[in-house]
Design a protein around this motif. Structure first.
Motif, PDB file in Angstrom:
ATOM      1  N   UNK A   1      -3.961  -5.263   6.009  1.00 47.55           N
ATOM      2  CA  UNK A   1      -3.204  -5.029   7.236  1.00 47.55           C
ATOM      3  C   UNK A   1      -1.725  -4.785   6.935  1.00 47.55           C
ATOM      4  N   UNK A   2      -1.173  -5.613   6.053  1.00 45.29           N
ATOM      5  CA  UNK A   2       0.240  -5.458   5.686  1.00 45.29           C
ATOM      6  C   UNK A   2       0.469  -4.088   5.065  1.00 45.29           C
ATOM      7  N   UNK A   3      -0.433  -3.691   4.150  1.00 47.44           N
ATOM      8  CA  UNK A   3      -0.306  -2.371   3.508  1.00 47.44           C
ATOM      9  C   UNK A   3      -0.375  -1.254   4.540  1.00 47.44           C
ATOM     10  N   UNK A   4      -1.287  -1.398   5.532  1.00 44.14           N
ATOM     11  CA  UNK A   4      -1.424  -0.370   6.566  1.00 44.14           C
ATOM     12  C   UNK A   4      -0.152  -0.277   7.400  1.00 44.14           C
ATOM     13  N   UNK A   5       0.458  -1.442   7.733  1.00 43.05           N
ATOM     14  CA  UNK A   5       1.709  -1.434   8.505  1.00 43.05           C
ATOM     15  C   UNK A   5       2.832  -0.754   7.730  1.00 43.05           C
ATOM     16  N   UNK A   6       2.914  -1.071   6.439  1.00 44.96           N
ATOM     17  CA  UNK A   6       3.959  -0.464   5.602  1.00 44.96           C
ATOM     18  C   UNK A   6       3.783   1.049   5.553  1.00 44.96           C
ATOM     19  N   UNK A   7       2.536   1.492   5.403  1.00 47.38           N
ATOM     20  CA  UNK A   7       2.270   2.938   5.359  1.00 47.38           C
ATOM     21  C   UNK A   7       2.644   3.598   6.690  1.00 47.38           C
ATOM     22  N   UNK A   8       2.290   2.939   7.807  1.00 52.37           N
ATOM     23  CA  UNK A   8       2.594   3.503   9.131  1.00 52.37           C
ATOM     24  C   UNK A   8       4.105   3.615   9.317  1.00 52.37           C
ATOM     25  N   UNK A   9       4.843   2.573   8.920  1.00 56.74           N
ATOM     26  CA  UNK A   9       6.308   2.610   9.047  1.00 56.74           C
ATOM     27  C   UNK A   9       6.890   3.733   8.187  1.00 56.74           C
TER      28      UNK A   9
END
Length: 203
Positions: free
Chosen positions: A154-162
């Motif tokens: 989830x953290x990785x997905x948020x970082x990618x989205x940002x």
């Protein structure tokens, strides 16, 4: 060239002293002795291999063993010379291989499953090893591991989205700045044309 004067000018203390400025235990106090060169060969050349002409000596030995006392007859009296030792019959067909010793075959480290002392269906325990057996994971541990993995995803997905958002904003601002520049350029062109028309009309 005066080597003594040159070395003393560089700090040498004189004969019997090493090249070190203060300590005679460091370095050489006596000169290196070189072997004299008395031959006419160039530097680095060695004595030629033909200086030991063993084959000439062997042929001389054979020739000395020839008896020519009887008229028209030549008889060999020496039969144990160096050339006789390499005659075809004296050494044998496999003389070269007599210096070798026959050895055994090297055994492989991997054997057949039939040959192994412990077969797959036997009830005997496997041989002892220093490595501990892997411990089985409990249900709680597995849940905790999977939950930690899910959170990391989830953290990785948020970082990618940002990151994607920042990229999109940067592209949008670049495109909007390009559009603003294009508008300004068109306005400046129109203004130039208008001024040119006004100047024509004034004349």
């Amino acid at each position: 060239m005066d080597a003594h004067a040159l070395l003393t000018s560089q700090g040498w203390r004189g004969k019997g002293h090493s090249l070190h400025m203060t300590d005679d235990s460091i370095g050489l106090a006596k000169p290196l002795l070189l072997s004299r060169k008395d031959d006419t060969k160039g530097l680095g050349t060695k004595q030629h291999f033909t200086s030991d002409q063993w084959w000439m000596n062997a042929f001389d030995e054979q020739l000395k063993g020839l008896d020519t006392s009887k008229e028209g007859r030549v008889k060999q009296t020496v039969t144990t010379g160096k050339l006789n030792s390499i005659e075809k019959g004296s050494l044998g067909k496999y003389y070269l291989y007599t210096s070798f010793v026959r050895g055994g075959f090297l055994e492989g480290t991997l054997g057949d499953e039939k040959d192994s002392p412990i077969s797959a269906d036997s009830d005997e325990a496997p041989p002892f090893t220093d490595e501990p057996e892997p411990r089985k994971e409990t249900k709680e541990e597995r849940r905790a591991r999977k939950e930690a993995k899910r959170k990391r995803k989830e953290v990785r997905a948020k970082v990618r989205a940002a990151r994607r958002e920042r990229k999109a904003k940067a592209n949008k601002s670049e495109s909007s700045s390009d559009a603003d520049q294009e508008k300004r350029r068109r306005r400046a062109k129109k203004e130039k044309k208008r001024r040119a028309r006004q100047e024509k009309e004034a004349k």
